[in-house]
Design an enzyme around this catalytic site. Structure first.
Site, PDB file in Angstrom:
ATOM      1  CD  GLU A   6      -1.359  -0.055   3.662  1.00 12.35           C
ATOM      2  OE1 GLU A   6      -2.062   0.953   3.783  1.00 12.35           O
ATOM      3  OE2 GLU A   6      -1.446  -1.048   4.417  1.00 12.35           O
ATOM      4  CB  CYS A  23      -2.422  -4.346   6.692  1.00 11.65           C
ATOM      5  SG  CYS A  23      -1.927  -2.710   7.208  1.00 11.65           S
ATOM      6  CG  HIS A  59      -2.368  -6.624  10.540  1.00  4.81           C
ATOM      7  ND1 HIS A  59      -1.153  -6.283   9.974  1.00  4.81           N
ATOM      8  CD2 HIS A  59      -3.025  -5.449  10.759  1.00  4.81           C
ATOM      9  CE1 HIS A  59      -1.090  -4.975   9.849  1.00  4.81           C
ATOM     10  NE2 HIS A  59      -2.212  -4.442  10.322  1.00  4.81           N
TER      11      HIS A  59
HETATM   12  N1  COA Z   1       2.153   2.924  30.882  1.00  2.86           N
HETATM   13  C1  COA Z   1       1.488   1.816  30.420  1.00  2.86           C
HETATM   14  N2  COA Z   1       0.468   1.895  29.525  1.00  2.86           N
HETATM   15  C2  COA Z   1       0.117   3.122  29.063  1.00  2.86           C
HETATM   16  C3  COA Z   1       0.769   4.294  29.509  1.00  2.86           C
HETATM   17  C4  COA Z   1       1.835   4.166  30.461  1.00  2.86           C
HETATM   18  N3  COA Z   1       2.505   5.218  30.898  1.00  2.86           N
HETATM   19  N4  COA Z   1       0.203   5.342  28.864  1.00  2.86           N
HETATM   20  C5  COA Z   1      -0.779   4.854  28.071  1.00  2.86           C
HETATM   21  N5  COA Z   1      -0.820   3.506  28.183  1.00  2.86           N
HETATM   22  C6  COA Z   1      -1.720   2.578  27.490  1.00  2.86           C
HETATM   23  C7  COA Z   1      -3.158   3.067  27.403  1.00  2.86           C
HETATM   24  O1  COA Z   1      -3.872   2.739  28.572  1.00  2.86           O
HETATM   25  C8  COA Z   1      -3.642   2.313  26.178  1.00  2.86           C
HETATM   26  O2  COA Z   1      -3.951   0.989  26.525  1.00  2.86           O
HETATM   27  P1  COA Z   1      -5.290   0.286  25.980  1.00  2.86           P
HETATM   28  O3  COA Z   1      -5.212   0.345  24.470  1.00  2.86           O
HETATM   29  O4  COA Z   1      -5.202  -1.101  26.497  1.00  2.86           O
HETATM   30  O5  COA Z   1      -6.422   1.098  26.494  1.00  2.86           O
HETATM   31  C9  COA Z   1      -2.413   2.263  25.279  1.00  2.86           C
HETATM   32  O6  COA Z   1      -1.284   2.531  26.134  1.00  2.86           O
HETATM   33  C10 COA Z   1      -2.407   3.315  24.183  1.00  2.86           C
HETATM   34  O7  COA Z   1      -2.626   4.559  24.754  1.00  2.86           O
HETATM   35  P2  COA Z   1      -3.595   5.593  24.047  1.00  2.86           P
HETATM   36  O8  COA Z   1      -3.688   6.792  24.892  1.00  2.86           O
HETATM   37  O9  COA Z   1      -4.854   4.922  23.645  1.00  2.86           O
HETATM   38  O10 COA Z   1      -2.679   5.906  22.743  1.00  2.86           O
HETATM   39  P3  COA Z   1      -2.946   6.755  21.475  1.00  2.86           P
HETATM   40  O11 COA Z   1      -4.053   7.725  21.625  1.00  2.86           O
HETATM   41  O12 COA Z   1      -1.608   7.285  21.118  1.00  2.86           O
HETATM   42  O13 COA Z   1      -3.422   5.693  20.357  1.00  2.86           O
HETATM   43  C11 COA Z   1      -3.138   3.979  18.722  1.00  2.86           C
HETATM   44  C12 COA Z   1      -2.861   4.411  20.165  1.00  2.86           C
HETATM   45  C13 COA Z   1      -2.707   2.556  18.543  1.00  2.86           C
HETATM   46  C14 COA Z   1      -4.636   4.085  18.440  1.00  2.86           C
HETATM   47  C15 COA Z   1      -2.324   4.882  17.781  1.00  2.86           C
HETATM   48  O14 COA Z   1      -0.980   4.605  17.950  1.00  2.86           O
HETATM   49  C16 COA Z   1      -2.678   4.761  16.326  1.00  2.86           C
HETATM   50  O15 COA Z   1      -3.548   5.474  15.824  1.00  2.86           O
HETATM   51  N6  COA Z   1      -1.961   3.870  15.574  1.00  2.86           N
HETATM   52  C17 COA Z   1      -2.170   3.698  14.143  1.00  2.86           C
HETATM   53  C18 COA Z   1      -3.428   2.910  13.811  1.00  2.86           C
HETATM   54  C19 COA Z   1      -3.311   1.455  14.043  1.00  2.86           C
HETATM   55  O16 COA Z   1      -2.239   0.925  14.140  1.00  2.86           O
HETATM   56  N7  COA Z   1      -4.473   0.779  14.112  1.00  2.86           N
HETATM   57  C20 COA Z   1      -4.527  -0.618  14.382  1.00  2.86           C
HETATM   58  C21 COA Z   1      -5.489  -1.392  13.552  1.00  2.86           C
HETATM   59  S1  COA Z   1      -4.842  -1.752  11.969  1.00  2.86           S
END
Ligand code: COA
Length: 387
Positions: free
Chosen positions: A79, A111, A233
């Site tokens: 992609e 993906c 994935h």
């Molecule tokens: N210690 C331990 N864990 C922590 C933490 C800390 N200090 N701070 C945050 N976390 C945890 C949160 O509780 C959360 O856990 P959960 O998912 O079990 O609830 C996790 O870390 C992620 O934190 P969050 O605040 O939700 O992160 P974010 O707003 O940055 O978003 C993604 C995370 C994955 C959504 C983001 O990285 C993203 O958009 N990625 C690209 C899209 C993707 O990969 N999608 C997947 C499907 S293909």
């Protein structure tokens, strides 16, 4: 007739950004990455690395072991393609000097395309056992700076030779799949980086897993207990953990923490330090399982769950072949990962912004250590170099 993966090899770039350096720069607790999303490092592609050079690096060691003129087709899944018209696979075909008696096509659906290409290749070989199909899944995951996706970048390519009587794994007929028109992740034509509704994408991923699993069980009659190893994935490893928890719950299976770890952890080792590689990431996970499980897997069943945002998902299985361990290229995988050079956040940003392949003419500074690199663009035509 058994059909499946006869040889497999993966490649990644020569550089990485540690999520410790990333966390320090952004003033975020590093445990958000190490524990929260389960990632430690992201492979970063320099400007003279693209999916073609990564694919060539992945495929070359396979071609060294066979008569490369016997390849009848290249199915190139990506992609992050390099041209709106010409398939990245044809650049690869030229770079690797393959026979003109070979068909080449590019596959795309986020993906999912790597799994689609693998399934298509097995169908081609079942229809004509003389076919030897080179499947490539290669991607550079790139999100905008200062977005939540930025910490989940990475890059990699996996090359798989699909033949009859495969030496590594026979892909079993029958699978479960699910398609739904959703906007959780997309990249309009004019953009270099993906747009993502991250939290929503994780929900759709898990919903698709349930739907594909349900279909898989109806189609094949197999149950959770028929599968010994689970590959998902992996956009980030915590996603695979959540997927496995979800699957166990749907299948009404209670796993001890030890069983849970044994079924999932070996397939996450590489992804945790390579980052997301979109279409390749499921198969990087499979390479990780093959290289990091210290048990013989002969005759065991491995499942594969592919999820491509947008969305298309598929759940399928394969049976490990006796003697598979003799043809693995684990040393090459480990060497590539270990030899990567760390970048500071500023160096990563320089790579990030330096990529300018929209220009008519450019010669790229040499960062990519080879064996293949994007050397430049002349009159809008990309040209590559073998080092
Ligand atoms: N210690 C331990 N864990 C922590 C933490 C800390 N200090 N701070 C945050 N976390 C945890 C949160 O509780 C959360 O856990 P959960 O998912 O079990 O609830 C996790 O870390 C992620 O934190 P969050 O605040 O939700 O992160 P974010 O707003 O940055 O978003 C993604 C995370 C994955 C959504 C983001 O990285 C993203 O958009 N990625 C690209 C899209 C993707 O990969 N999608 C997947 C499907 S293909």
């Amino acid at each position: 007739m058994n059909v499946g993966i006869d040889l497999i090899h993966f490649s990644t770039s020569d550089y990485y950004l540690g999520l410790d350096a990333f966390a320090e720069e952004k003033n975020i607790d590093v445990d958000k990455f190490y524990i929260g999303i389960g990632q430690e490092k992201m492979s970063i592609a320099p400007p003279d690395e693209d999916v073609v050079s990564l694919a060539a690096k992945a495929a070359a060691p396979i071609l060294e072991q066979i008569d490369k003129n016997s390849i009848t087709a290249i199915l190139f899944a990506t992609e992050s393609g390099v041209d709106q018209s010409k398939s990245a696979g044809v650049f690869l075909h030229g770079l690797l000097n393959l026979s003109s008696r070979c068909r080449v096509i590019e596959f795309k659906h986020a993906c999912y395309s790597g799994a689609a290409a693998l399934q298509m290749a097995t169908t081609m070989v079942r229809a004509n056992p003389k076919e030897k199909v080179l499947v490539i899944a290669a991607d550079i995951a790139k999100y905008d700076v200062d977005t939540s996706g930025e910490a989940t970048q990475g890059c990699g390519a996996v090359a798989m030779l699909v033949t009859e009587s495969p030496r590594i794994i026979a892909i079993e007929p029958g699978s479960g799949y699910h398609t739904e028109d959703v906007m959780d992740f997309w990249r309009p034509n004019q953009r270099k980086t993906a747009l993502v509704d991250g939290k929503y994408s994780t929900k759709v991923y898990l919903h698709s897993l349930k739907q594909a699993w349900q279909h898989f069980t109806e189609e094949t009659g197999r149950t959770f207990d028929d599968i010994q190893h689970f590959c998902y994935h992996i956009p980030f490893t915590k996603m695979a953990e959540k997927a496995h928890q979800t699957l166990a719950k749907v299948a009404k299976v209670k796993l001890s923490p030890q069983e849970f770890k044994a079924q999932t952890l070996p397939s996450q080792v590489y992804n945790r330090i390579v980052g997301n590689s979109y279409s390749a990431s499921l198969f990087v996970g499979f390479c990780s399982l093959l290289d990091n499980l210290n048990e013989n897997m002969a005759n065991r069943r491995v499942s594969f769950f592919s999820y491509g945002s947008g969305c298309v998902a598929e759940f399928f299985t394969g049976l490990m072949q006796p003697g598979y361990e003799k043809v693995l290229m684990s040393a090459s995988h480990r060497k590539q990962i270990e030899q990567r050079q760390p970048l500071t956040y500023a160096e990563y940003l320089a790579f990030y912004h330096e990529v300018d392949d929209e220009v008519e003419n450019i010669e790229f500074e040499r960062h990519n250590k080879g064996p293949y690199r994007l050397a430049g663009i002349k009159d809008h035509k990309r040209y590559y170099q073998t080092l």
